[in-house]
Each structure stands twice: as C-alpha cells, then as structure tokens.
Scaffold this motif. Sequence first.
Motif, PDB file in Angstrom:
ATOM      1  N   PHE A  93      -2.345  -1.079  -5.221  1.00 62.24           N
ATOM      2  CA  PHE A  93      -3.112  -1.125  -3.972  1.00 62.24           C
ATOM      3  C   PHE A  93      -4.599  -0.898  -4.274  1.00 62.24           C
ATOM      4  O   PHE A  93      -5.471  -1.583  -3.731  1.00 62.24           O
ATOM      5  CB  PHE A  93      -2.582  -0.075  -2.993  1.00 62.24           C
ATOM      6  CG  PHE A  93      -3.234  -0.109  -1.635  1.00 62.24           C
ATOM      7  CD1 PHE A  93      -3.433  -1.314  -0.966  1.00 62.24           C
ATOM      8  CD2 PHE A  93      -3.646   1.064  -1.012  1.00 62.24           C
ATOM      9  CE1 PHE A  93      -4.031  -1.349   0.303  1.00 62.24           C
ATOM     10  CE2 PHE A  93      -4.239   1.031   0.244  1.00 62.24           C
ATOM     11  CZ  PHE A  93      -4.430  -0.170   0.903  1.00 62.24           C
ATOM     12  N   LEU A  94      -4.850   0.042  -5.173  1.00 57.56           N
ATOM     13  CA  LEU A  94      -6.233   0.312  -5.585  1.00 57.56           C
ATOM     14  C   LEU A  94      -6.884  -0.960  -6.137  1.00 57.56           C
ATOM     15  O   LEU A  94      -8.036  -1.269  -5.822  1.00 57.56           O
ATOM     16  CB  LEU A  94      -6.255   1.438  -6.620  1.00 57.56           C
ATOM     17  CG  LEU A  94      -7.629   1.838  -7.164  1.00 57.56           C
ATOM     18  CD1 LEU A  94      -8.534   2.353  -6.056  1.00 57.56           C
ATOM     19  CD2 LEU A  94      -7.484   2.905  -8.256  1.00 57.56           C
ATOM     20  N   ASN A  95      -6.104  -1.707  -6.926  1.00 57.85           N
ATOM     21  CA  ASN A  95      -6.631  -2.957  -7.488  1.00 57.85           C
ATOM     22  C   ASN A  95      -7.024  -3.934  -6.381  1.00 57.85           C
ATOM     23  O   ASN A  95      -8.071  -4.584  -6.449  1.00 57.85           O
ATOM     24  CB  ASN A  95      -5.591  -3.622  -8.399  1.00 57.85           C
ATOM     25  CG  ASN A  95      -5.315  -2.786  -9.644  1.00 57.85           C
ATOM     26  OD1 ASN A  95      -6.070  -1.866  -9.962  1.00 57.85           O
ATOM     27  ND2 ASN A  95      -4.209  -3.086 -10.326  1.00 57.85           N
ATOM     28  N   ILE A  96      -6.151  -4.017  -5.350  1.00 56.83           N
ATOM     29  CA  ILE A  96      -6.446  -4.930  -4.228  1.00 56.83           C
ATOM     30  C   ILE A  96      -7.744  -4.490  -3.545  1.00 56.83           C
ATOM     31  O   ILE A  96      -8.618  -5.301  -3.239  1.00 56.83           O
ATOM     32  CB  ILE A  96      -5.268  -4.939  -3.223  1.00 56.83           C
ATOM     33  CG1 ILE A  96      -4.031  -5.574  -3.871  1.00 56.83           C
ATOM     34  CG2 ILE A  96      -5.651  -5.667  -1.938  1.00 56.83           C
ATOM     35  CD1 ILE A  96      -2.759  -5.474  -3.043  1.00 56.83           C
ATOM     36  N   SER A 127       0.836  -1.217   0.000  1.00 63.02           N
ATOM     37  CA  SER A 127       0.000   0.000   0.000  1.00 63.02           C
ATOM     38  C   SER A 127       0.862   1.254   0.000  1.00 63.02           C
ATOM     39  O   SER A 127       0.439   2.298  -0.495  1.00 63.02           O
ATOM     40  CB  SER A 127      -0.903   0.011   1.226  1.00 63.02           C
ATOM     41  OG  SER A 127      -0.149   0.270   2.401  1.00 63.02           O
ATOM     42  N   GLY A 128       2.056   1.168   0.593  1.00 65.51           N
ATOM     43  CA  GLY A 128       2.897   2.350   0.744  1.00 65.51           C
ATOM     44  C   GLY A 128       2.278   3.373   1.687  1.00 65.51           C
ATOM     45  O   GLY A 128       2.708   4.526   1.735  1.00 65.51           O
ATOM     46  N   GLU A 129       1.263   2.972   2.457  1.00 64.58           N
ATOM     47  CA  GLU A 129       0.562   3.895   3.362  1.00 64.58           C
ATOM     48  C   GLU A 129       1.218   3.900   4.733  1.00 64.58           C
ATOM     49  O   GLU A 129       1.688   2.874   5.214  1.00 64.58           O
ATOM     50  CB  GLU A 129      -0.909   3.475   3.513  1.00 64.58           C
ATOM     51  CG  GLU A 129      -1.711   3.519   2.230  1.00 64.58           C
ATOM     52  CD  GLU A 129      -2.090   4.935   1.803  1.00 64.58           C
ATOM     53  OE1 GLU A 129      -2.086   5.839   2.666  1.00 64.58           O
ATOM     54  OE2 GLU A 129      -2.387   5.131   0.608  1.00 64.58           O
ATOM     55  N   LYS A 130       1.189   5.064   5.378  1.00 67.11           N
ATOM     56  CA  LYS A 130       1.702   5.162   6.755  1.00 67.11           C
ATOM     57  C   LYS A 130       0.678   4.559   7.714  1.00 67.11           C
ATOM     58  O   LYS A 130      -0.522   4.610   7.454  1.00 67.11           O
ATOM     59  CB  LYS A 130       1.882   6.635   7.138  1.00 67.11           C
ATOM     60  CG  LYS A 130       3.033   7.323   6.448  1.00 67.11           C
ATOM     61  CD  LYS A 130       3.326   8.622   7.216  1.00 67.11           C
ATOM     62  CE  LYS A 130       4.056   9.634   6.379  1.00 67.11           C
ATOM     63  NZ  LYS A 130       3.268  10.229   5.314  1.00 67.11           N
ATOM     64  N   PRO A 131       1.161   4.019   8.843  1.00 66.12           N
ATOM     65  CA  PRO A 131       0.216   3.492   9.842  1.00 66.12           C
ATOM     66  C   PRO A 131      -0.667   4.618  10.396  1.00 66.12           C
ATOM     67  O   PRO A 131      -0.258   5.789  10.350  1.00 66.12           O
ATOM     68  CB  PRO A 131       1.121   2.955  10.951  1.00 66.12           C
ATOM     69  CG  PRO A 131       2.466   2.818  10.343  1.00 66.12           C
ATOM     70  CD  PRO A 131       2.558   3.833   9.253  1.00 66.12           C
ATOM     71  N   ILE A 132      -1.835   4.267  10.875  1.00 65.19           N
ATOM     72  CA  ILE A 132      -2.687   5.255  11.532  1.00 65.19           C
ATOM     73  C   ILE A 132      -2.901   4.837  12.987  1.00 65.19           C
ATOM     74  O   ILE A 132      -2.834   3.651  13.317  1.00 65.19           O
ATOM     75  CB  ILE A 132      -4.052   5.460  10.834  1.00 65.19           C
ATOM     76  CG1 ILE A 132      -4.851   4.153  10.797  1.00 65.19           C
ATOM     77  CG2 ILE A 132      -3.888   6.018   9.438  1.00 65.19           C
ATOM     78  CD1 ILE A 132      -6.299   4.373  10.378  1.00 65.19           C
ATOM     79  N   THR A 133      -3.141   5.833  13.841  1.00 66.80           N
ATOM     80  CA  THR A 133      -3.332   5.561  15.264  1.00 66.80           C
ATOM     81  C   THR A 133      -4.697   6.044  15.703  1.00 66.80           C
ATOM     82  O   THR A 133      -5.084   7.174  15.407  1.00 66.80           O
ATOM     83  CB  THR A 133      -2.228   6.257  16.096  1.00 66.80           C
ATOM     84  OG1 THR A 133      -0.965   5.807  15.623  1.00 66.80           O
ATOM     85  CG2 THR A 133      -2.349   5.914  17.572  1.00 66.80           C
TER      86      THR A 133
END
Length: 252
Positions: free
Chosen positions: A166-169, A113-119
Amino acid sequence: MAERIRVRGLTIHRPVIYGNTATVLTPKERESLNFPDHTHRWTVAVRSAASAPDSDIVGGADDLGYFVKRVTFKLHDTYTNPTRHVDKPPFEVSETGWGEFEIQIRITFITESGEKPITLYHHLKLHPWSVTGDPEIPSPENAMRMGPVHSWQYDEIVFSDPFQSFLNILTDHPPTPLPKSKRRPVPFHMANPGSLEASKGGVPEFTTEMEKEEAERLETARKAVVAEQERWRATLIEKEKELERLQNQLPS
Ligand code: SLL
C-alpha cells in the motif's frame, strides 16, 4: 507473503477536502424540477486538497481513486435512497433541495490497503455566511447576487504502519502540493468587506499560507489563555490574602 508486511513506525498522509458548494435555483430551474419546494442545487464531495490551476473547482487536482475505493454519502431521510455509494472519482453527489442537514461521509479504502473505513461529518451549507455578523438568512435575490456558497474542510488522512504494498501505491502517487498563497479571488465571506472580491464572490482554495495562519491563530489563542489563567491566579492569591487579613481582624 512479503507484500503483507507492515512498515512499522511509519506514517504517511494524503491531504483531502470535504464539503459542499450550493447555488440558488433560478425561477426557471425551479419550474423545470418536479419539486416546487426545492430552492438550491448543491454538490457534496471528497477531493484532493490541491485545486487544479485556473480551475473553478475547489480541490480535486488529483484523482483519489488510487487509494479510495468508495465514498458513501448518507443524506437526510427526506431524500429517496438517502445512502449514496460512489465507486469511482469524482467522489461526489449533486442534488437539489430546500434544507441544510448533516451528511455522513464514509470513505472506504482500496482492499490492498487493509485499512478500516473512516467516517466524516459535514453540515450541508446552503445559505451564505453573514458578512455583517447578522445571523439572518439573506433573501434568495441577495443570496443569488452573493454567488455560490462554499463550505469546505481541509483534513489529512493518516495511515500508520501501512502495508509495504500500500505504501508503494501511495508513494507512486505523490499529492499535488498546495500553492503557497491564493491564486484566485476568495469567496465573499472571506474577502475584505466592500472589496470587489466581496461583491463578486469567488472560489476558495487551500494554501500552505492558510496552514501557517491557522497555526499562528492557535498559538495566539494559547498565549491568551495562559495570560488569562495567570491573571485569575493572581486575583485568587490577592483575595485569599484579603480573606486572611479580615479573618485576623475578627474578635476571637
Ligand atoms: C431542516 N433539519 O428542517 C433540516 C432537514 C432536509 C432537507 C432538511 C430534501 C428534499 C426532497 C431536502 O431538501 N431535505 O427530497 O424533497 O432544515
């Protein structure tokens, strides 16, 4: 690599819930534990927002593992190993204890995803909501009669400019839509006081109707604030006029 191309200007979201359920331990259960001071059993979780039909579980119709890699729950320091990593669904931690506290929930997404974690933060809720407006904690007997405590928050995880791969997933895994309205009895604190549901408790469920009701509540509140502002503005103008009138009456 074509796969690492971001789809600019696009956002896609996944509806989730996070929160906890809690039940009072029976005297028997308390005896069998190593911790005589523990009073409750609870589960904190991150789940898909929609519930499976006919399930007693709040949310969780979809497995979030296709985009969530890990959920870390940071418990109170009174627990051994308070940082709990959960690397596969269900993303939840069950424990026993005696007190409410703030739980930090960190969601890490799949590497692709290359996304940062969220809290996120959730206040662990053990004691039932007051039905009468009485802030007192009910006795364990009454709490037990009221059934499990539920405290869940609906949220949407939004991905902006996602990588194409990631969009495809994500698009390969459309979320189960929320039902329009509740299919099951609601928990006691949401039910009409005195109703059968209120006496028996139930399981909460998120619905699109709730979304609509929430939007309506916000709109009503907004209108009330505007009306109040108008009223005070009118009062202010009136008072200023009066002040001017009185000042003009003063002997110069
Ligand atoms: C309180 N501020 O005083 C909170 C802290 C901590 C609860 C609550 C752990 C039990 C155990 C547990 O229930 N901690 O591991 O023995 O209410």
